[in-house]
Design an enzyme around this catalytic site. Structure first.
Site, PDB file in Angstrom:
ATOM      1  NE  ARG A  83      -3.997  -1.921   2.345  1.00  0.00           N
ATOM      2  CZ  ARG A  83      -4.536  -2.303   3.491  1.00  0.00           C
ATOM      3  NH1 ARG A  83      -4.276  -1.642   4.603  1.00  0.00           N
ATOM      4  NH2 ARG A  83      -5.337  -3.348   3.538  1.00  0.00           N
TER       5      ARG A  83
ATOM      6  NE  ARG B  78      -6.411   4.230   3.706  1.00  0.00           N
ATOM      7  CZ  ARG B  78      -7.462   3.645   4.221  1.00  0.00           C
ATOM      8  NH1 ARG B  78      -8.649   4.208   4.075  1.00  0.00           N
ATOM      9  NH2 ARG B  78      -7.358   2.527   4.893  1.00  0.00           N
TER      10      ARG B  78
ATOM     11  NE  ARG C   6     -10.826   8.483  -2.646  1.00  0.00           N
ATOM     12  CZ  ARG C   6     -11.048   7.345  -2.020  1.00  0.00           C
ATOM     13  NH1 ARG C   6     -10.038   6.651  -1.523  1.00  0.00           N
ATOM     14  NH2 ARG C   6     -12.266   6.866  -1.875  1.00  0.00           N
TER      15      ARG C   6
ATOM     16  CG  ASP D  54      -9.577  -2.960  -4.649  1.00  0.00           C
ATOM     17  OD1 ASP D  54     -10.394  -3.911  -4.656  1.00  0.00           O
ATOM     18  OD2 ASP D  54      -9.243  -2.366  -3.617  1.00  0.00           O
TER      19      ASP D  54
ATOM     20  CE1 TYR E 128     -13.588  -7.134   0.989  1.00  0.00           C
ATOM     21  CE2 TYR E 128     -11.985  -8.856   0.506  1.00  0.00           C
ATOM     22  CZ  TYR E 128     -12.343  -7.710   1.195  1.00  0.00           C
ATOM     23  OH  TYR E 128     -11.463  -7.139   2.082  1.00  0.00           O
TER      24      TYR E 128
END
Length: 343
Positions: free
Chosen positions: A28, A32, A41, A78, A152
């Protein structure tokens, strides 16, 4: 894996070379915790808007390399791109995370219409990144492993214990096996497409493998991963595959031996000394600093970096975190970590 020397140290480690200091990247690392990511973003819109904008996704992939001397670039995308390509609708809810519809606990996989063209923008991102990378940087593609992706697809969202998916695996074994196989088949195509677009190596993320009992772990983590690696290697025999079964614990050595991966990621819950002693001799490893140590920083962080380096000094090692960097991580602590890794 035998190899010719390469100017890409990280790629060399994946092919069996030892380097001191070890090359480094962070799971990652594109994301963010960086103000430049948050700014982009805010300009572009939601997470999926960024993933499906190849120029924006390429920019995000490259952002951490402008700040830190990492030797690996991880594609910004993703793991749920595969369910999206298999026909589920994918959205990201602010503050809550991804949502997939229709859920497969109540609907049949056969009712979905596949859209392999939904993978094409990801390949374009890889091409754009590859064109801008410095020659010594290894470009890493990735996909989610079938078990984690299935959790998921069945529930429609993430969960703490993956209960709905575990129950389906126990009670509807044939149906669940078909889902795992569908994910695995598309994953081989997806990873292959990333390599053809320019990725040097790929990683399989199995973030929820730790929720499975040993026999289920063999059925839904080891066996599908083995099938993916075998099929992928038939197409790309010289491209390394990193397997990262988070939470595998004492099952990690069996995973390493049985799946055929070229390297394993070691999460922060595993003692690196134990991992070195129990994993196959000479197998490259990646990890395993606790990402939360990067929030506190200071002497504890530096000591932990030294412990990881020392534990894996006797085998090919890529320094990394035990999982993804947290969004609240101070940038100064990442700089401290890299400086300590480099000695």
């Amino acid at each position: 894996m035998a190899s010719m020397p390469t100017n890409k140290r990280l790629l060399g480690v994946l092919k069996g070379e030892r380097h001191d200091p070890p090359p480094a990247w962070m799971m990652r690392q594109a994301g963010r915790y960086l103000p430049e990511y948050r700014e982009l973003r805010a300009e572009k819109g939601g997470f999926l808007d960024l993933v499906y904008d190849p120029e924006a996704a390429a920019e995000i992939t490259l952002q951490p390399l402008r700040r830190f001397p990492f030797e690996g670039a991880i594609l910004f995308s993703d793991i749920l791109i595969i369910p999206y390509a298999l026909g589920q609708d994918l959205t990201f809810v602010a503050g809550e995370g991804p949502r997939l519809k229709p859920t497969l606990d109540e609907n049949a996989l056969e009712s979905l219409t596949r859209h392999p063209e939904r993978l094409e923008p990801i390949y374009e991102t890889v091409r754009l990144v590859k064109a801008q990378l410095e020659p010594h940087i290894t470009l890493l593609g990735f996909a989610g492993s079938p078990w984690t992706v299935a959790t998921y697809m069945v529930a429609g969202q993430g969960s703490k214990d993956q209960m709905a998916t575990r129950v389906m695996a126990y009670t509807e074994r044939t149906r669940f096996a078909a889902l795992i196989e569908a994910i695995a088949e598309m994953t081989v195509d997806y990873l292959s497409g990333q390599v053809e677009a320019g990725a040097d190596a790929v990683q399989l993320f199995d973030s929820w493998s730790g929720s499975l009992a040993p026999e289920e772990f063999r059925a839904w983590v080891i066996e599908p991963t083995k099938r993916i690696v075998t099929a992928f290697k038939a197409r790309h025999p010289d491209v390394p595959v990193i397997g990262f079964p988070k939470g595998a614990g004492e099952k990690l050595p069996e995973y390493a031996r049985a799946t055929g991966v070229d390297a394993v990621g070691v999460d922060e819950t595993i003692d690196p000394v134990w991992a070195h002693e129990n994993l196959p001799e000479g197998l490259p490893v990646q990890g395993n600093l606790d990402p939360l140590l990067l929030i506190g920083g200071g002497e504890r962080l530096e000591q932990a970096v030294d412990r990881v380096k020392s534990a894996f000094a006797g085998r090919p090692h890529i320094f990394n975190l035990g999982h993804g960097i947290d969004k609240s991580t101070p940038i100064a602590n990442v700089e401290t970590m890299i400086a300590r890794v480099r000695g």
